[in-house]
Write a protein that holds these residues in place. Structure first.
Motif, PDB file in Angstrom:
ATOM      1  N   GLN A  13     -43.984  40.498  49.968  1.00 16.60           N
ATOM      2  CA  GLN A  13     -42.805  40.339  49.108  1.00 16.60           C
ATOM      3  C   GLN A  13     -41.522  40.328  49.940  1.00 16.60           C
ATOM      4  OE1 GLN A  13     -43.059  43.736  46.549  1.00 16.60           O
ATOM      5  NE2 GLN A  13     -44.545  42.811  45.168  1.00 16.60           N
ATOM      6  N   CYS A  14     -41.437  41.277  50.845  1.00 12.78           N
ATOM      7  CA  CYS A  14     -40.210  41.457  51.624  1.00 12.78           C
ATOM      8  C   CYS A  14     -39.916  40.233  52.509  1.00 12.78           C
ATOM      9  CB  CYS A  14     -40.389  42.719  52.462  1.00 12.78           C
ATOM     10  SG  CYS A  14     -38.998  43.083  53.450  1.00 12.78           S
ATOM     11  N   ASP A  18     -36.997  37.385  51.846  1.00 16.21           N
ATOM     12  CA  ASP A  18     -36.014  37.208  52.915  1.00 16.21           C
ATOM     13  C   ASP A  18     -35.963  35.730  53.332  1.00 16.21           C
ATOM     14  OD1 ASP A  18     -34.163  38.330  54.817  1.00 16.21           O
ATOM     15  OD2 ASP A  18     -35.644  37.773  56.337  1.00 16.21           O
ATOM     16  N   TRP A  19     -37.141  35.122  53.460  1.00 16.69           N
ATOM     17  CA  TRP A  19     -37.202  33.688  53.789  1.00 16.69           C
ATOM     18  C   TRP A  19     -36.511  32.878  52.695  1.00 16.69           C
ATOM     19  CZ3 TRP A  19     -39.262  29.708  50.921  1.00 16.69           C
ATOM     20  CH2 TRP A  19     -39.294  28.456  51.551  1.00 16.69           C
ATOM     21  N   TYR A  20     -36.772  33.234  51.459  1.00 14.92           N
ATOM     22  CA  TYR A  20     -36.221  32.495  50.314  1.00 14.92           C
ATOM     23  C   TYR A  20     -34.691  32.576  50.288  1.00 14.92           C
ATOM     24  CZ  TYR A  20     -35.384  31.199  45.438  1.00 14.92           C
ATOM     25  OH  TYR A  20     -34.921  30.600  44.285  1.00 14.92           O
ATOM     26  N   ASP A  21     -34.165  33.749  50.586  1.00 16.32           N
ATOM     27  CA  ASP A  21     -32.706  33.904  50.555  1.00 16.32           C
ATOM     28  C   ASP A  21     -32.018  32.933  51.521  1.00 16.32           C
ATOM     29  OD1 ASP A  21     -32.748  35.836  48.615  1.00 16.32           O
ATOM     30  OD2 ASP A  21     -32.813  37.505  50.020  1.00 16.32           O
ATOM     31  N   LYS A  22     -32.742  32.569  52.561  1.00  7.31           N
ATOM     32  CA  LYS A  22     -32.151  31.649  53.552  1.00  7.31           C
ATOM     33  C   LYS A  22     -32.539  30.192  53.313  1.00  7.31           C
ATOM     34  CE  LYS A  22     -32.511  35.290  56.978  1.00  7.31           C
ATOM     35  NZ  LYS A  22     -33.653  36.067  57.429  1.00  7.31           N
ATOM     36  N   PHE A 192     -42.064  28.039  49.296  1.00 10.84           N
ATOM     37  CA  PHE A 192     -42.735  28.284  50.572  1.00 10.84           C
ATOM     38  C   PHE A 192     -43.974  27.386  50.728  1.00 10.84           C
ATOM     39  CE2 PHE A 192     -45.630  30.802  53.284  1.00 10.84           C
ATOM     40  CZ  PHE A 192     -44.814  30.965  54.396  1.00 10.84           C
ATOM     41  N   GLY A 193     -44.714  27.241  49.630  1.00  7.54           N
ATOM     42  CA  GLY A 193     -45.900  26.382  49.656  1.00  7.54           C
ATOM     43  C   GLY A 193     -45.537  24.917  49.795  1.00  7.54           C
ATOM     44  N   CYS A 204     -46.976  26.762  60.996  1.00 11.76           N
ATOM     45  CA  CYS A 204     -47.324  28.139  61.378  1.00 11.76           C
ATOM     46  C   CYS A 204     -46.431  28.682  62.494  1.00 11.76           C
ATOM     47  CB  CYS A 204     -48.788  28.212  61.810  1.00 11.76           C
ATOM     48  SG  CYS A 204     -49.923  27.722  60.498  1.00 11.76           S
ATOM     49  N   SER A 205     -46.047  27.826  63.433  1.00  9.27           N
ATOM     50  CA  SER A 205     -45.284  28.334  64.582  1.00  9.27           C
ATOM     51  C   SER A 205     -43.902  28.857  64.171  1.00  9.27           C
ATOM     52  CB  SER A 205     -45.141  27.251  65.657  1.00  9.27           C
ATOM     53  OG  SER A 205     -44.459  26.150  65.108  1.00  9.27           O
ATOM     54  N   GLU A 206     -43.366  28.366  63.055  1.00  7.46           N
ATOM     55  CA  GLU A 206     -42.049  28.842  62.619  1.00  7.46           C
ATOM     56  C   GLU A 206     -42.130  29.696  61.361  1.00  7.46           C
ATOM     57  OE1 GLU A 206     -40.043  25.210  60.358  1.00  7.46           O
ATOM     58  OE2 GLU A 206     -40.922  24.561  62.264  1.00  7.46           O
ATOM     59  N   CYS A 207     -43.345  30.120  61.018  1.00  5.58           N
ATOM     60  CA  CYS A 207     -43.548  30.844  59.765  1.00  5.58           C
ATOM     61  C   CYS A 207     -43.303  32.344  59.946  1.00  5.58           C
ATOM     62  CB  CYS A 207     -44.977  30.617  59.287  1.00  5.58           C
ATOM     63  SG  CYS A 207     -45.411  31.578  57.831  1.00  5.58           S
ATOM     64  N   VAL A 208     -42.712  32.961  58.933  1.00  3.59           N
ATOM     65  CA  VAL A 208     -42.422  34.401  58.989  1.00  3.59           C
ATOM     66  C   VAL A 208     -43.707  35.233  58.975  1.00  3.59           C
ATOM     67  CG1 VAL A 208     -40.130  34.272  57.978  1.00  3.59           C
ATOM     68  CG2 VAL A 208     -42.112  34.456  56.469  1.00  3.59           C
ATOM     69  N   PHE A 209     -44.817  34.615  58.599  1.00  2.00           N
ATOM     70  CA  PHE A 209     -46.086  35.347  58.547  1.00  2.00           C
ATOM     71  C   PHE A 209     -47.014  34.991  59.708  1.00  2.00           C
ATOM     72  CE2 PHE A 209     -44.849  34.837  53.980  1.00  2.00           C
ATOM     73  CZ  PHE A 209     -44.586  36.175  53.744  1.00  2.00           C
TER      74      PHE A 209
END
Ligand code: SF4
Length: 218
Positions: A13-14, A18-22, A192-193, A204-209
């Motif tokens: 969630q966090c 955070d990704w979404y806010d940007k 995100f999807g 994947c290389s730039e993904c927050v996960f």
């Protein structure tokens, strides 16, 4: 029922919010809290590229301002609006749905799952988005993008022929939405999807996960 650790839920969630806010995308139907506009936009969005539906969406809500006007819409005019996006059966479906809502709910889109799901043309997905985006209620959305993210992030797979109808996946989706920012969370997971964890060539290389994702660390 699928389950993951509370810590994994918190992290998901966090980082996602955070990704979404940007990176949030902006569309004319977002943050209206108008169930009618949500019903129109989400029906148009089914199996259709989001950029293509902006114009048809604006034409429909300008021509038909509520359920009663939609019910009485000229079907040829409605189908003409669909000419650039295809899947014309959605025009008939919208009219049928409007007809039922007018007949049995006085033209007001119901605000409960139990009533909404009984309406012809409304399935689990439309039901959850109308309740969340239209009525600001904490219902999780689940579509093919979200199913793919669950699979890649957590290794969760449905054994059903149509995973979108898998009640276990819906229950899992419901367990991981946050108690407060559930509207943002649902838009976040859809965005995100669509833009990072895409079906082909996920970024994947730039993904927050990238460090925690099951798929990227298998
Ligand atoms: S690391 Fe790759 S597969 Fe995993 S969530 Fe991110 S984009 Fe998707």
């Amino acid at each position: 029922m699928f389950s993951i650790l509370d810590e994994e839920i918190d992290m998901f969630q966090c980082f996602l919010l955070d990704w979404y806010d940007k990176n949030k995308r902006s569309f004319p139907w977002r943050y209206t809290f108008d169930p009618y506009k949500v019903l129109i936009s989400e029906t148009l969005l089914q199996q259709t590229n989001v950029e293509k539906i902006v114009e048809p969406y604006l034409k429909i809500i300008k021509s038909y301002k509520n359920i009663a006007e939609l019910k009485n819409a000229d079907i040829n005019h409605l189908k003409d609006i669909f000419k650039d996006i295809g899947l014309f059966y959605r025009a008939d479906r919208l009219k049928e749905t409007a007809d039922e809502i007018l007949q049995f709910h006085s033209g007001i889109i119901p605000d409960t799952w139990e009533k909404l799901i009984k309406i012809k043309g409304i399935g689990y997905y439309i039901c959850s988005v109308v309740l969340c985006f239209g009525y600001n209620k904490p219902y999780a959305v689940l579509d093919t993008n979200v199913i793919r993210i669950f699979d890649r992030m957590f290794g969760i797979k449905s054994d059903k022929k149509r995973p979108r109808d898998d009640i276990k996946l819906w229950e899992f989706a419901q367990t991981i939405i946050p108690e407060d920012r559930y509207v943002d969370y649902n838009y976040a997971v859809l965005d995100f999807g669509a833009s990072v964890c895409t079906m082909y060539n996920p970024k994947c290389s730039e993904c927050v996960f990238s460090n925690t994702c099951f798929y990227n660390n298998r």
